[in-house]
Enzyme design. Structure first.
Site, PDB file in Angstrom:
ATOM      1  N   ASN A 209      67.232  61.803 -21.677  1.00 38.01           N
ATOM      2  CA  ASN A 209      65.903  62.548 -21.714  1.00 38.01           C
ATOM      3  C   ASN A 209      65.926  63.761 -22.604  1.00 38.01           C
ATOM      4  O   ASN A 209      67.015  64.250 -22.911  1.00 38.01           O
ATOM      5  CB  ASN A 209      65.252  62.481 -20.589  1.00 38.01           C
ATOM      6  N   ASP A 278      66.096  58.733 -13.409  1.00 38.26           N
ATOM      7  CA  ASP A 278      65.609  58.240 -12.218  1.00 38.26           C
ATOM      8  C   ASP A 278      66.390  56.959 -11.996  1.00 38.26           C
ATOM      9  O   ASP A 278      66.717  56.282 -10.906  1.00 38.26           O
ATOM     10  CB  ASP A 278      64.019  57.641 -12.449  1.00 38.26           C
ATOM     11  N   PHE A 325      60.804  70.696  -9.532  1.00 33.45           N
ATOM     12  CA  PHE A 325      59.815  70.734 -10.889  1.00 33.45           C
ATOM     13  C   PHE A 325      59.371  69.345 -11.028  1.00 33.45           C
ATOM     14  O   PHE A 325      59.834  68.512 -10.806  1.00 33.45           O
ATOM     15  CB  PHE A 325      60.752  70.909 -12.195  1.00 33.45           C
ATOM     16  N   LYS A 339      54.417  64.969  -4.713  1.00 36.20           N
ATOM     17  CA  LYS A 339      56.042  64.993  -4.947  1.00 36.20           C
ATOM     18  C   LYS A 339      56.560  66.030  -3.896  1.00 36.20           C
ATOM     19  O   LYS A 339      57.413  65.789  -3.321  1.00 36.20           O
ATOM     20  CB  LYS A 339      56.398  65.374  -6.199  1.00 36.20           C
ATOM     21  N   LYS A 343      59.156  64.866  -0.809  1.00 41.93           N
ATOM     22  CA  LYS A 343      60.652  64.988  -1.201  1.00 41.93           C
ATOM     23  C   LYS A 343      60.997  66.247  -0.126  1.00 41.93           C
ATOM     24  O   LYS A 343      62.116  66.947  -0.308  1.00 41.93           O
ATOM     25  CB  LYS A 343      60.954  65.396  -2.613  1.00 41.93           C
TER      26      LYS A 343
END
Ligand SMILES: Cc1cc2nc3c(=O)[nH]c(=O)nc-3n(C[C@H](O)[C@H](O)[C@H](O)COP(=O)(O)O)c2cc1C
Length: 404
Positions: A209, A278, A325, A339, A343
């Protein structure tokens, strides 16, 4: 405070030049030695004699002066500066610095110095909001220059607008932060993950990425500046790590997970600024995959999910602070908060990667820092190093609360 710190103070030709006098008084009271450098145009607004009297030393004005107190004056000044501050900074000097013009004593000194540079812009509101001035300021910020102000209010030209020199006390505080950098991370261990990962299809091909690692590297640098011990788990990037970081290089998300896990127990604060993939291809061929005949046909790849590193660390974090992030393209804050919950993060830094100058492959970023209870901190477009310091400020507050 020790009396040996030196601020080289550039004064340029704006109406706010007289405010440099108050700044000199304030810095001198703090035990800082001030070496003023005036541009030729600054001398149209105030005289060197004023500054010379206030700081009890000659004022440097001329690049080619033969009776300069130092051998090659701009180099001597550049070397002796602990901080180089330009107050006020005209639109002109900001443009010159952004372009790398070095045609007088001040601009050559700035180019030759390794000290942190601070500018406090002051000008007419239309000049300040002009596209070119804003682009030049963004360039300076991206190079790590601290920009203080300007403020909104009544301007010398009679207009109301943004362009007034920042409060002199605020400028003094920002200079003192650079003169005596905070060491509030002393005794703390910080784990930072940075950069992309590579998920291999075969020995020569991989999925990756656009993460450049710059945000993570800025975090590592900022934590080191503030006295932390830093482990930097880094995917493949094209930038150099900051001096003093223990760097663990990884390629795949699986390797990143293993490295992060093995350094997590020993850390106080973990900041996950990396962009691990991912998904990874279900199988990795030992040999280069061949095209099926001339022209080739369609191929279908199957991907399997990688272990979510943040969630994994979140499960075993105990009293550690975990910062994540979120790079989003829509509904930034909503997705980031989801998120944060899912998490087990303490703080999340959300950036809209579609915004120009923010996100991937840039030296600047514009983020929203979210925690479970506190109000969001929205930064505007600032250097990644400035974002890093704000993230560290927030993480340290949470760390201290957890220790109570
Ligand atoms: C009365 C007057 C006031 C000025 N005030 C400003 C100012 O506040 N900010 C600014 O950027 N330029 C201001 N200027 C324009 C600068 O003086 C001009 O751009 C000059 O070239 C700056 O030179 P220097 O950056 O080398 O000091 C002013 C000019 C005049 C005549």
């Amino acid at each position: 405070m020790a009396a040996h710190k030196t601020v080289v103070l550039g004064v340029t030709g704006g109406i706010a030049a007289y405010k440099a006098c108050e700044l000199i008084g304030r810095l001198t009271k703090r035990g800082v030695e001030v070496y003023p450098v005036m541009t030729q145009n600054a001398m149209r607004f105030i005289t060197p004699l004023t500054l010379q009297t206030l700081c009890a030393r000659p004022v440097a004005v001329d690049l080619f002066s033969h009776d300069a107190p130092f051998s090659v004056e701009h180099i001597s000044l550049a070397r002796r500066a602990d901080v180089l501050a330009i107050v006020p900074a005209t639109a002109d000097i900001i443009g010159k610095l952004a372009l790398g013009i070095a045609d007088d004593l001040l601009t050559t000194t700035v180019m030759a110095t390794r000290a942190p540079v601070l500018v406090a812009p002051a000008m007419n509101g239309a000049m300040y909001s002009s596209t070119v001035l804003q682009a030049n300021l963004a360039t300076l910020r991206a190079r790590g220059c601290t920009v203080v102000g300007p403020e909104a209010g009544r301007l010398a030209c009679g207009e109301e607008g943004e362009g007034r020199l920042a409060d002199v006390g605020d400028i003094e505080a920002a200079i003192m932060d650079l003169v005596y950098p905070r060491r509030d991370y002393e005794g703390l261990a910080v784990l930072v993950t940075a950069g992309p990962t590579r998920e291999y299809l075969d020995p020569v091909r991989y999925i990756t990425n656009r993460s450049s690692g710059r945000m993570g590297y800025a975090l590592a640098q900022a934590a080191l500046e503030r006295g932390a011990r830093v482990v930097l788990v880094s995917g493949p990037v094209a930038i150099d790590p900051p001096d003093g970081a223990e760097v663990v290089r990884v390629e795949t998300a699986k390797e990143m997970l293993e490295a992060a896990m093995s350094h997590f127990d020993a850390c106080d604060i973990a900041i996950k600024a990396a962009a691990p993939a991912d998904y990874a291809p279900k199988s990795r061929s030992d040999r280069k995959l061949k095209k099926a005949g001339v022209g080739g046909g369609e191929i279908t790849l199957t991907f399997v999910p990688n272990t979510d590193i943040a969630a994994e660390l979140g499960r075993r974090k105990g009293k550690r602070v975990l910062v994540g992030f979120a790079a989003e393209t829509q509904d930034l804050e909503k997705h980031a908060l989801e998120k944060l919950e899912q998490k087990g993060l303490d703080m999340i830094v959300a950036n809209d990667v579609t915004r120009e100058g923010a996100g991937f492959e840039t030296d600047t970023n514009a983020v929203t820092i979210l925690t479970k209870s506190g109000s969001p901190v929205r930064t505007g477009l600032v250097s990644k190093l400035e974002v890093a310091h704000l993230v560290l400020d927030g993480a340290l507050t949470i760390h201290r609360k957890k220790q109570e």
